[in-house]
Design an enzyme around this catalytic site. Structure first.
Site, PDB file in Angstrom:
ATOM      1  N   HIS A 126       0.874  -1.185   0.000  1.00  0.00           N
ATOM      2  CA  HIS A 126       0.000   0.000   0.000  1.00  0.00           C
ATOM      3  C   HIS A 126       0.907   1.230   0.000  1.00  0.00           C
ATOM      4  O   HIS A 126       2.012   1.194   0.548  1.00  0.00           O
ATOM      5  CB  HIS A 126      -0.831  -0.063   1.282  1.00  0.00           C
ATOM      6  CG  HIS A 126      -1.905   0.966   1.437  1.00  0.00           C
ATOM      7  ND1 HIS A 126      -1.642   2.274   1.757  1.00  0.00           N
ATOM      8  CD2 HIS A 126      -3.252   0.867   1.339  1.00  0.00           C
ATOM      9  CE1 HIS A 126      -2.781   2.935   1.863  1.00  0.00           C
ATOM     10  NE2 HIS A 126      -3.777   2.112   1.603  1.00  0.00           N
ATOM     11  N   ASP A 203       2.891  -4.497   7.895  1.00  0.00           N
ATOM     12  CA  ASP A 203       1.674  -3.712   7.735  1.00  0.00           C
ATOM     13  C   ASP A 203       0.511  -4.699   7.865  1.00  0.00           C
ATOM     14  O   ASP A 203       0.258  -5.498   6.963  1.00  0.00           O
ATOM     15  CB  ASP A 203       1.698  -3.040   6.355  1.00  0.00           C
ATOM     16  CG  ASP A 203       0.394  -2.328   6.035  1.00  0.00           C
ATOM     17  OD1 ASP A 203      -0.593  -2.511   6.767  1.00  0.00           O
ATOM     18  OD2 ASP A 203       0.362  -1.614   5.016  1.00  0.00           O
ATOM     19  N   GLN A 206      -4.676  -5.237   6.705  1.00  0.00           N
ATOM     20  CA  GLN A 206      -5.630  -6.185   6.110  1.00  0.00           C
ATOM     21  C   GLN A 206      -5.553  -7.567   6.743  1.00  0.00           C
ATOM     22  O   GLN A 206      -6.263  -8.482   6.312  1.00  0.00           O
ATOM     23  CB  GLN A 206      -5.382  -6.322   4.595  1.00  0.00           C
ATOM     24  CG  GLN A 206      -5.614  -5.052   3.817  1.00  0.00           C
ATOM     25  CD  GLN A 206      -7.053  -4.546   3.884  1.00  0.00           C
ATOM     26  OE1 GLN A 206      -7.988  -5.302   4.183  1.00  0.00           O
ATOM     27  NE2 GLN A 206      -7.227  -3.276   3.612  1.00  0.00           N
ATOM     28  N   LYS A 229     -10.747  -0.501  10.177  1.00  0.00           N
ATOM     29  CA  LYS A 229     -10.905  -1.713   9.367  1.00  0.00           C
ATOM     30  C   LYS A 229     -11.220  -2.918  10.244  1.00  0.00           C
ATOM     31  O   LYS A 229     -11.275  -4.049   9.780  1.00  0.00           O
ATOM     32  CB  LYS A 229      -9.631  -1.961   8.557  1.00  0.00           C
ATOM     33  CG  LYS A 229      -9.388  -0.863   7.525  1.00  0.00           C
ATOM     34  CD  LYS A 229      -8.139  -1.069   6.708  1.00  0.00           C
ATOM     35  CE  LYS A 229      -7.997   0.097   5.730  1.00  0.00           C
ATOM     36  NZ  LYS A 229      -6.766   0.013   4.931  1.00  0.00           N
ATOM     37  N   CYS A 367      -4.808   2.498  -3.603  1.00  0.00           N
ATOM     38  CA  CYS A 367      -3.577   3.000  -2.966  1.00  0.00           C
ATOM     39  C   CYS A 367      -2.424   2.026  -3.169  1.00  0.00           C
ATOM     40  O   CYS A 367      -1.584   1.856  -2.286  1.00  0.00           O
ATOM     41  CB  CYS A 367      -3.763   3.274  -1.477  1.00  0.00           C
ATOM     42  SG  CYS A 367      -5.029   4.476  -1.127  1.00  0.00           S
TER      43      CYS A 367
HETATM   44  C1  LIG Z   1      -5.870   0.748   4.601  1.00  0.00           C
HETATM   45  C2  LIG Z   1      -4.452   0.316   4.553  1.00  0.00           C
HETATM   46  C3  LIG Z   1      -3.412   1.142   4.992  1.00  0.00           C
HETATM   47  C4  LIG Z   1      -3.656   2.545   5.481  1.00  0.00           C
HETATM   48  O1  LIG Z   1      -4.498   2.555   6.573  1.00  0.00           O
HETATM   49  P1  LIG Z   1      -5.053   3.961   7.122  1.00  0.00           P
HETATM   50  O2  LIG Z   1      -6.116   3.549   8.061  1.00  0.00           O
HETATM   51  O3  LIG Z   1      -5.562   4.711   5.934  1.00  0.00           O
HETATM   52  O4  LIG Z   1      -3.897   4.641   7.778  1.00  0.00           O
HETATM   53  C5  LIG Z   1      -2.138   0.660   4.938  1.00  0.00           C
HETATM   54  N1  LIG Z   1      -1.878  -0.567   4.477  1.00  0.00           N
HETATM   55  C6  LIG Z   1      -2.835  -1.402   4.049  1.00  0.00           C
HETATM   56  C7  LIG Z   1      -2.486  -2.769   3.583  1.00  0.00           C
HETATM   57  C8  LIG Z   1      -4.156  -0.974   4.067  1.00  0.00           C
HETATM   58  O5  LIG Z   1      -5.117  -1.786   3.621  1.00  0.00           O
END
Ligand SMILES: *Cc1c(COP(=O)(O)O)cnc(C)c1O
Length: 409
Positions: A126, A203, A206, A229, A367
């Site tokens: 992302h 990260d 997800q 999320k 993104c």
């Molecule tokens: C949504 C997402 C982000 C960013 O999250 P924010 O809540 O916008 O800071 C980063 N990495 C992944 C894989 C995402 O799905």
């Protein structure tokens, strides 16, 4: 749907927004990878906090301040257990995944990564896990190396291993891809990086909402996710970091709460986690995230993972049976994301037409523009599932795709 570990209609009844009508049709919410919905228990927790608990924390001896402080710190302990972290001081509240990654870039990267050093990322990242490292590389003269993927959207592990050398200083990797749904073999990759003395940030934006996460078992050095999320509110996220690393890092932002003492000559920084929580934090959002974690635990992350796998398998089967539809991202291990393109139709039109039937999907580059470039598409349509979605909703998605195809035939 044949799933006996929780009652899907009972689960759906916990989410008031799922009862909405959109364009005169029942809402079919398939944009969970962008943001998930909030159960009544979390909404109630917010109301409870704002009506009977709100005050600033870590400040005063009065009743409300002590109560708010206690609830805020209790939320930190809930996150600690949710991630199976060793200690609650390893949990830092941020605004979201993006801010958590930026914190590591500033706090660790700017202190320990220098000219000619190499940072490894994957082609699945992302933008939130690309741009901060690019900024650091520009500032320091460091170099980004990118792990490539195959046509299924799986990282090439041999090529990953070949990227390591004595200049490698950091690995920043997504646990699950938001654009394709690929679940990366992170545990093995972390072990490999550690054999080269390289710390790893995952990260988890997800991953954390869809499967149990155990940061001690993974042995990652940092783990980031977002509250919104995970059935929580916006404005809150989490950075887990190993205490040893957090302690030697530079602060990210300066201000109140992150200090022990301040004179104009010198400031002594607070201990972790306060060192990284400058200013008044999103107190309500943190407490609501704690309530969201309680809610998810009441269902069970392992149950959620198993149920969503059934949904994804069903959707994959139904959508791949359609002529003229290509699924983008066909990794052997995937989480609840289905990216696709319909031959001859721009994804934006797909999203607009589905919306007319109350179906919410995401269209665009998600993104993750490098992923789009890898698959030679400007954008995709993406349906992403949560544990409150049903097989019937996937049928509606498939009907919607058929309708799009008819309109463009
Ligand atoms: C949504 C997402 C982000 C960013 O999250 P924010 O809540 O916008 O800071 C980063 N990495 C992944 C894989 C995402 O799905």
């Amino acid at each position: 749907m044949n799933f006996d570990r929780f009652d899907i209609e009972k689960v759906r009844a916990d989410f008031p927004i799922l009862g909405l009508q959109v364009s005169g049709k029942p809402l079919v919410y398939l944009d969970n990878a962008a943001s998930s919905q909030m159960p009544q228990a979390v909404i109630d927790r917010i109301v409870q906090y704002q009506t009977a608990e709100h005050s600033n924390i870590h400040r005063a001896v009065h009743y409300l301040s002590e109560l708010a402080t206690r609830e805020y710190e209790a939320a930190r302990v809930k996150v600690q257990h949710f991630l199976t972290a060793h200690e609650s001081r390893e949990i830092i509240f941020t605004r979201g995944t993006t801010e958590a990654i930026n914190l590591v870039m500033h706090g660790y990267g700017r202190a320990f990564i220098g000219k000619g050093d190499e940072i490894i990322l994957s082609g699945l990242e992302h933008h939130a896990n690309i741009v901060p490292w690019q900024m650091l590389a520009q500032e320091k003269g460091a170099i980004l190396r990118v792990i490539p993927m195959n046509d299924a959207g799986e990282l090439l592990i041999d090529e990953f291993e070949a990227l390591f050398n004595e200049k490698t200083k950091f690995l920043a990797l997504t646990h699950v891809s938001n654009a394709l749904g690929t679940v990366n073999p992170v545990k093995k990759m972390i072990a490999f990086a550690h054999r080269h003395g390289v710390p790893v940030l995952l990260d988890g934006a997800q991953a954390a909402p869809h499967q149990p996460v155990d940061v001690q078992d993974l042995d990652c050095d940092f783990y980031a996710f977002s509250g919104h999320k995970l059935c929580g509110p916006t404005g809150i996220g989490v950075l887990y970091g190993k205490a040893k690393l957090l302690e030697k890092m530079q602060p990210f932002q300066g201000g109140g709460d992150m200090i022990l003492s301040v004179t104009f000559e010198k400031t002594t920084y607070n201990v972790i986690p306060s060192k990284f929580e400058a200013g008044t934090p999103p107190i309500m959002a943190a407490i609501a995230l704690g309530a969201a974690i309680d809610y998810l635990n009441s269902i069970g992350l392992a149950n959620i993972e198993a149920y969503e796998k059934q949904l994804l398998d069903y959707a994959t089967g139904e959508v791949s049976a359609l002529n003229g539809v290509r699924i983008i991202g066909t990794a052997a291990k995937k989480a609840a994301v289905l990216s696709f393109e319909i031959k001859g139709v721009h994804p934006h039109d797909v999203g607009t037409i589905l919306n007319d039937d109350g179906i919410a999907i995401r269209t665009g580059h998600h993104c993750a523009q490098p992923v789009m470039q890898r698959f030679h598409v400007p954008a995709t349509a993406r349906a992403s599932f949560a544990f409150y979605n049903t097989r019937r909703e996937i049928d509606k998605l498939v009907e919607g795709i058929r309708k799009v195809q008819e309109m463009f035939s």
